[in-house]
Design a protein around this motif. Structure first.
Motif, PDB file in Angstrom:
ATOM      1  N   GLN A 183       0.936  -1.265  -0.049  1.00 31.50           N
ATOM      2  CA  GLN A 183      -0.016  -0.011  -0.091  1.00 31.50           C
ATOM      3  C   GLN A 183       0.961   1.354  -0.021  1.00 31.50           C
ATOM      4  OE1 GLN A 183      -3.373   0.165  -0.437  1.00 31.50           O
ATOM      5  NE2 GLN A 183      -2.822   2.307  -0.680  1.00 31.50           N
ATOM      6  N   ASP A 184       1.900   1.081   0.446  1.00 30.00           N
ATOM      7  CA  ASP A 184       2.856   2.406   0.749  1.00 30.00           C
ATOM      8  C   ASP A 184       3.345   2.766  -0.709  1.00 30.00           C
ATOM      9  OD1 ASP A 184       2.585   2.922   3.429  1.00 30.00           O
ATOM     10  OD2 ASP A 184       4.392   1.906   3.869  1.00 30.00           O
ATOM     11  N   PHE A 185       3.762   1.744  -1.647  1.00 34.20           N
ATOM     12  CA  PHE A 185       4.182   2.280  -3.046  1.00 34.20           C
ATOM     13  C   PHE A 185       3.004   2.594  -3.671  1.00 34.20           C
ATOM     14  CE2 PHE A 185       7.642  -0.410  -1.486  1.00 34.20           C
ATOM     15  CZ  PHE A 185       8.703   0.030  -1.939  1.00 34.20           C
ATOM     16  N   GLU A 186       1.712   2.207  -3.654  1.00 37.38           N
ATOM     17  CA  GLU A 186       0.515   2.791  -4.084  1.00 37.38           C
ATOM     18  C   GLU A 186       0.309   4.038  -3.766  1.00 37.38           C
ATOM     19  OE1 GLU A 186      -4.245   1.962  -4.357  1.00 37.38           O
ATOM     20  OE2 GLU A 186      -2.878   0.049  -4.110  1.00 37.38           O
ATOM     21  N   ASP A 187       0.407   4.505  -2.401  1.00 34.51           N
ATOM     22  CA  ASP A 187       0.132   5.784  -1.862  1.00 34.51           C
ATOM     23  C   ASP A 187       1.242   6.753  -2.434  1.00 34.51           C
ATOM     24  OD1 ASP A 187      -2.192   4.875  -0.725  1.00 34.51           O
ATOM     25  OD2 ASP A 187      -1.158   4.905   1.170  1.00 34.51           O
ATOM     26  N   ALA A 188       2.331   6.012  -2.543  1.00 30.23           N
ATOM     27  CA  ALA A 188       3.789   7.312  -2.786  1.00 30.23           C
ATOM     28  C   ALA A 188       3.505   7.527  -4.271  1.00 30.23           C
ATOM     29  CB  ALA A 188       5.045   6.424  -2.537  1.00 30.23           C
ATOM     30  N   ASP A 189       2.904   6.474  -5.230  1.00 32.77           N
ATOM     31  CA  ASP A 189       2.627   6.828  -6.529  1.00 32.77           C
ATOM     32  C   ASP A 189       1.438   7.542  -7.141  1.00 32.77           C
ATOM     33  OD1 ASP A 189       5.264   5.633  -7.198  1.00 32.77           O
ATOM     34  OD2 ASP A 189       4.238   3.785  -7.507  1.00 32.77           O
ATOM     35  N   ARG A 190       0.499   7.427  -6.092  1.00 32.87           N
ATOM     36  CA  ARG A 190      -0.756   7.854  -6.220  1.00 32.87           C
ATOM     37  C   ARG A 190      -0.610   9.704  -6.560  1.00 32.87           C
ATOM     38  NH1 ARG A 190      -6.006   7.409  -2.584  1.00 32.87           N
ATOM     39  NH2 ARG A 190      -7.438   8.968  -3.429  1.00 32.87           N
ATOM     40  N   GLY A 191      -1.313  10.062  -7.794  1.00 31.87           N
ATOM     41  CA  GLY A 191      -1.442  11.495  -8.027  1.00 31.87           C
ATOM     42  C   GLY A 191      -0.109  12.097  -8.758  1.00 31.87           C
ATOM     43  N   PHE A 192       0.818  10.931  -9.283  1.00 32.09           N
ATOM     44  CA  PHE A 192       1.968  11.380 -10.076  1.00 32.09           C
ATOM     45  C   PHE A 192       1.580  11.987 -11.208  1.00 32.09           C
ATOM     46  CE2 PHE A 192       5.069  10.460 -13.057  1.00 32.09           C
ATOM     47  CZ  PHE A 192       6.146  11.099 -12.564  1.00 32.09           C
ATOM     48  N   ILE A 193       2.152  13.325 -11.420  1.00 29.34           N
ATOM     49  CA  ILE A 193       1.846  14.186 -12.761  1.00 29.34           C
ATOM     50  C   ILE A 193       3.024  14.021 -13.590  1.00 29.34           C
ATOM     51  CG2 ILE A 193       1.595  16.436 -13.531  1.00 29.34           C
ATOM     52  CD1 ILE A 193      -0.313  16.871 -11.140  1.00 29.34           C
ATOM     53  N   ALA A 194       4.246  14.571 -13.076  1.00 28.55           N
ATOM     54  CA  ALA A 194       5.534  14.493 -14.039  1.00 28.55           C
ATOM     55  C   ALA A 194       6.597  14.712 -12.940  1.00 28.55           C
ATOM     56  CB  ALA A 194       5.358  15.636 -14.755  1.00 28.55           C
ATOM     57  N   ALA A 195       7.832  14.023 -13.615  1.00 28.27           N
ATOM     58  CA  ALA A 195       9.118  14.231 -12.543  1.00 28.27           C
ATOM     59  C   ALA A 195       9.720  15.305 -13.311  1.00 28.27           C
ATOM     60  CB  ALA A 195       9.864  12.899 -12.903  1.00 28.27           C
ATOM     61  N   LEU A 196      10.809  15.828 -12.761  1.00 28.25           N
ATOM     62  CA  LEU A 196      11.748  16.876 -12.989  1.00 28.25           C
ATOM     63  C   LEU A 196      12.507  16.149 -14.102  1.00 28.25           C
ATOM     64  CD1 LEU A 196      12.924  19.906 -13.329  1.00 28.25           C
ATOM     65  CD2 LEU A 196      14.287  19.211 -11.405  1.00 28.25           C
ATOM     66  N   ARG A 198      13.920  -0.689   0.984  1.00 24.06           N
ATOM     67  CA  ARG A 198      12.466  -0.374   0.785  1.00 24.06           C
ATOM     68  C   ARG A 198      12.074   0.964   1.030  1.00 24.06           C
ATOM     69  NH1 ARG A 198       7.838   0.411   3.771  1.00 24.06           N
ATOM     70  NH2 ARG A 198       5.819  -0.249   2.819  1.00 24.06           N
ATOM     71  N   GLN A 199      12.474   1.534   1.978  1.00 24.99           N
ATOM     72  CA  GLN A 199      12.189   3.026   2.531  1.00 24.99           C
ATOM     73  C   GLN A 199      12.848   3.840   1.509  1.00 24.99           C
ATOM     74  OE1 GLN A 199      10.112   4.014   4.780  1.00 24.99           O
ATOM     75  NE2 GLN A 199      10.772   5.955   5.503  1.00 24.99           N
ATOM     76  N   SER A 200      14.024   3.479   1.418  1.00 28.12           N
ATOM     77  CA  SER A 200      14.803   4.505   0.224  1.00 28.12           C
ATOM     78  C   SER A 200      14.081   4.402  -1.183  1.00 28.12           C
ATOM     79  CB  SER A 200      16.276   4.074   0.102  1.00 28.12           C
ATOM     80  OG  SER A 200      17.047   4.180   1.300  1.00 28.12           O
ATOM     81  N   ARG A 201      13.594   3.274  -1.377  1.00 28.58           N
ATOM     82  CA  ARG A 201      12.823   3.371  -2.882  1.00 28.58           C
ATOM     83  C   ARG A 201      11.704   4.364  -2.662  1.00 28.58           C
ATOM     84  NH1 ARG A 201      13.916  -1.199  -6.054  1.00 28.58           N
ATOM     85  NH2 ARG A 201      11.772  -1.215  -6.997  1.00 28.58           N
ATOM     86  N   LEU A 202      10.969   4.134  -1.611  1.00 27.14           N
ATOM     87  CA  LEU A 202       9.798   5.179  -1.420  1.00 27.14           C
ATOM     88  C   LEU A 202      10.234   6.528  -1.606  1.00 27.14           C
ATOM     89  CD1 LEU A 202       8.175   3.181   1.334  1.00 27.14           C
ATOM     90  CD2 LEU A 202       7.094   3.481  -0.894  1.00 27.14           C
ATOM     91  N   CYS A 203      11.310   6.911  -0.659  1.00 25.87           N
ATOM     92  CA  CYS A 203      11.690   8.330  -0.715  1.00 25.87           C
ATOM     93  C   CYS A 203      12.243   9.070  -1.972  1.00 25.87           C
ATOM     94  CB  CYS A 203      12.711   8.357   0.506  1.00 25.87           C
ATOM     95  SG  CYS A 203      12.149   8.062   2.031  1.00 25.87           S
ATOM     96  N   ALA A 204      12.944   7.798  -2.740  1.00 32.53           N
ATOM     97  CA  ALA A 204      13.470   8.423  -3.957  1.00 32.53           C
ATOM     98  C   ALA A 204      12.337   8.842  -5.115  1.00 32.53           C
ATOM     99  CB  ALA A 204      14.375   7.343  -4.517  1.00 32.53           C
ATOM    100  N   ARG A 205      11.191   8.748  -4.885  1.00 33.24           N
ATOM    101  CA  ARG A 205      10.384   8.972  -5.973  1.00 33.24           C
ATOM    102  C   ARG A 205      10.370  10.643  -5.714  1.00 33.24           C
ATOM    103  NH1 ARG A 205       9.236   3.845  -5.456  1.00 33.24           N
ATOM    104  NH2 ARG A 205       7.371   2.975  -6.659  1.00 33.24           N
ATOM    105  N   GLN A 206      10.404  11.033  -7.345  1.00 35.52           N
ATOM    106  CA  GLN A 206      10.630  12.333  -7.395  1.00 35.52           C
ATOM    107  C   GLN A 206       9.577  12.767  -8.493  1.00 35.52           C
ATOM    108  OE1 GLN A 206      11.477  14.872 -10.225  1.00 35.52           O
ATOM    109  NE2 GLN A 206      13.233  13.751 -10.703  1.00 35.52           N
TER     110      GLN A 206
END
Length: 614
Positions: free
Chosen positions: A12-25, A60-68
């Motif tokens: 669920q954390d990965f689903e939440d971390a990706d939710r609402g993604f629009i674009a990366a720099l 795992r935590q770092s993968r979540l935090c690295a989303r940009q």
């Protein structure tokens, strides 16, 4: 698809971390005006399966935090994540956007704002909110607005009461020492990769750009205070003494959205950071989280914070807040219980385990804070450094103690050999302790240095806590390569300008070389305009200062008439006083040599002091 990515699909954390993604720099780098790199969001090595050199939970935590990139939280609320240690939130109002917590650096904040505008339109910044007094929540202010817009009333700046006092004092009073230790905590200078930096648990690392500050125009001083900025209604909850001395949560009733600042994130937070800080109060932290639940949880559909990813759903966010509350409450209460049974902080930290329901919650894991060092912090808060055993009341300094330890243990060669055996048996904690004795007794002992570097590296590879990993690996790095100093400084013209006159004199008093000034008496009056005079008196190695109310009690050795800005130039920037007198900027009556004498006692701090060597 790797095994890690397959597991993410059911998380669920990965689903939440990706939710609402629009674009990366793209590309995910930010540079300053001279072209120097201040941020690089490339942690692509984390796309691989977890290696043996990183704790799987931290991976795992770092993968979540690295989303940009730019993310939509809910209607009209957006976040920039992965462009600094913290998040920047943007709330759309009637005519523009209100920015919450503009990152550490002006450059990263400007890049985040540009990414937002690329996808949501070129809306002006019509408000700025600092959730609390840590630099990663205000340092990028001038990347999103200007002092001119603020002064003209086009962009109000809102902060909790006490914000400037704490923001400035933390970065000035002990800023040099904290900055040097932060190099270990955040690992900004570590090579990135499976054997180096993978993240700090709260975010990946810190940016290295321009630190700025625009003072607030509006202060929040009580819970329930409501402000309307660009048509956005905001209700505030004061939470002083929690994650920061000056901090607040806030609720958007028309959006059913709750911002928890840094009081509830997807990690066990610090009660005492490894860089150093005032010890935080987990007892009031838990009480404020209870208040947040009672005031806002059932009125909220989404909870977001200034780090990590949001939590959606009233029931889910209520459970999240309740577990975060219980986390700090449990650590506090059980530490006090052990303390009152006669246990020391180290003993309590070794024995204390979290309840199963908390231990099973990912967001209660110690990625940034840890049960171990938080328990010791609570002990320190109540009992101080002394454990009550007279044998530890008057110990030798680290170097003198090390020499005696090594001698008692049969000399350095014997100690290194025994430590090597402990290393081979994976007793890395003990090997690190005894090798530290050898290095502090014999700083040039190459065998001890090499084995200690290997030992600290293994401790880092096994750490679930991101800041522990960075600290261990930085120790190994400096033992092998020499000291790297302080890669991210806290000095800034804006912070210096925000010092009150009292704080300015405090900052100078902290740098007086007391022993050299023992027998010196110097009194100087500083007239800042017609109505205000401050007196400084140096005696017994202490610089005392106060505002003179009425006539001065005695004649000063020298009296200076000058502006506030010229005072700062003299005391902070080392300006040429004689030239300023010749230019007519400063008027001096009395003995100008006394001022030169006073300035001569001001000691320079050392931002490159040794940590893993004496």
């Amino acid at each position: 698809m790797t095994r890690e990515q397959q597991r993410e699909k059911a998380d669920q954390d990965f689903e939440d971390a990706d939710r609402g993604f629009i674009a990366a720099l793209e590309p995910g780098v930010v540079r300053d005006a001279s072209g120097e790199l201040v941020w690089d969001s490339d942690f692509s090595f984390l796309d691989s399966d977890c290696p043996d050199t990183v704790d799987p939970s931290l991976w795992r935590q770092s993968r979540l935090c690295a989303r940009q990139g730019l993310y939509e939280v809910t209607d009209g609320i957006y976040q920039i994540r992965g462009l600094d240690l913290s998040n920047m939130t943007l709330i759309e109002g009637d005519t523009g956007i209100v920015v919450v917590d503009p990152l550490i650096s002006a450059e990263t904040a400007a890049a985040g704002l540009a990414l937002y505008r690329e996808h949501r339109g070129d809306r002006p910044v019509t408000g700025l909110i600092y959730s609390h007094s840590h630099v990663d929540h205000f340092g990028g202010a001038k990347g999103v607005t200007t002092s001119e817009d603020v002064d003209a009333g086009r962009c109000p700046v809102i902060a909790p009461a006490g914000f400037v006092e704490h923001a400035v004092s933390e970065n000035v009073y002990a800023g040099t020492a904290m900055g040097r230790r932060a190099a270990y905590m955040y690992g900004a200078a570590l090579p990135r990769g499976p054997r180096g930096a993978v993240g700090a648990g709260l975010g990946q690392t810190t940016s290295t750009g321009t630190l700025t500050l625009i003072p607030p125009t509006t202060y929040v001083d009580h819970t329930g205070q409501t402000e309307v900025v660009d048509g956005i209604r905001i209700e505030f909850q004061m939470t002083p003494g929690t994650e920061a001395p000056s901090e607040m949560n806030f609720f958007f009733p028309d959006r059913r959205a709750l911002c928890m600042a840094e009081n509830a994130t997807h990690t066990l937070h610090n009660l005492l950071t490894l860089r150093g800080a005032l010890v935080r109060d987990p007892h009031v932290w838990a009480k404020y989280l209870t208040e947040s639940i009672r005031r806002y949880a059932d009125r909220s559909d989404v909870l977001f914070a200034s780090h990590h990813w949001p939590t959606w759903g009233t029931d889910t966010l209520t459970t999240f807040l309740s577990q975060q509350r219980d986390l700090y409450g449990y650590l506090h209460d059980q530490t006090l219980r052990g303390m009152n049974k006669g246990l020391t902080g180290i003993e309590i930290a070794e024995a204390l385990q979290l309840p199963p329901n908390l231990a099973a919650a990912w967001h209660a894991h110690g990625y940034y804070g840890s049960v171990s060092h938080n328990v010791k912090a609570i002990y320190q808060r109540y009992m101080g450094w002394y454990d009550g055993n007279p044998a530890t009341l008057w110990e030798h300094t680290p170097v003198e103690s090390a020499k005696r330890h090594v001698e008692f243990m049969g000399g350095s060669e014997a100690v290194v050999e025994k430590a090597r055996k402990s290393y081979e048996e994976s007793d890395f904690r003990w090997a690190a302790q005894v090798l530290n004795y050898v290095i502090f007794a014999e700083p040039n002992n190459e065998a001890a240095i090499a084995l200690q570097a290997d030992t600290l590296e293994q401790l880092g590879f096994g750490a679930e806590n991101g800041t522990w990993r960075n600290a261990f690996l930085m120790g190994a790095y400096e033992l092998r390569n020499g000291a790297i100093g302080t890669p991210v400084g806290t000095a800034s013209q804006d912070i210096a300008a925000a010092l009150t006159v009292e704080q300015l004199f405090d900052a100078i008093a902290l740098r007086i070389d007391g022993p050299r000034a023992w027998s010196t008496d110097i009194t100087i009056d500083w007239r800042l305009g017609a109505a205000t005079t401050y007196r400084t008196q140096l005696g017994n190695g202490v610089l005392v200062h106060y505002e003179v109310d009425g006539a001065a009690p005695a004649q000063a050795d020298a009296t200076l008439e000058l502006s506030d800005s010229d005072l700062r130039k003299i005391l902070l920037a080392g300006a040429d006083l004689e030239q300023m007198v010749r230019d007519g900027d400063v008027t001096v009556a009395g003995d100008i040599g006394k001022l030169r004498e006073l300035v001569g006692f001001v000691d320079a701090p050392d931002p490159d002091f040794a940590i893993v060597t004496p």
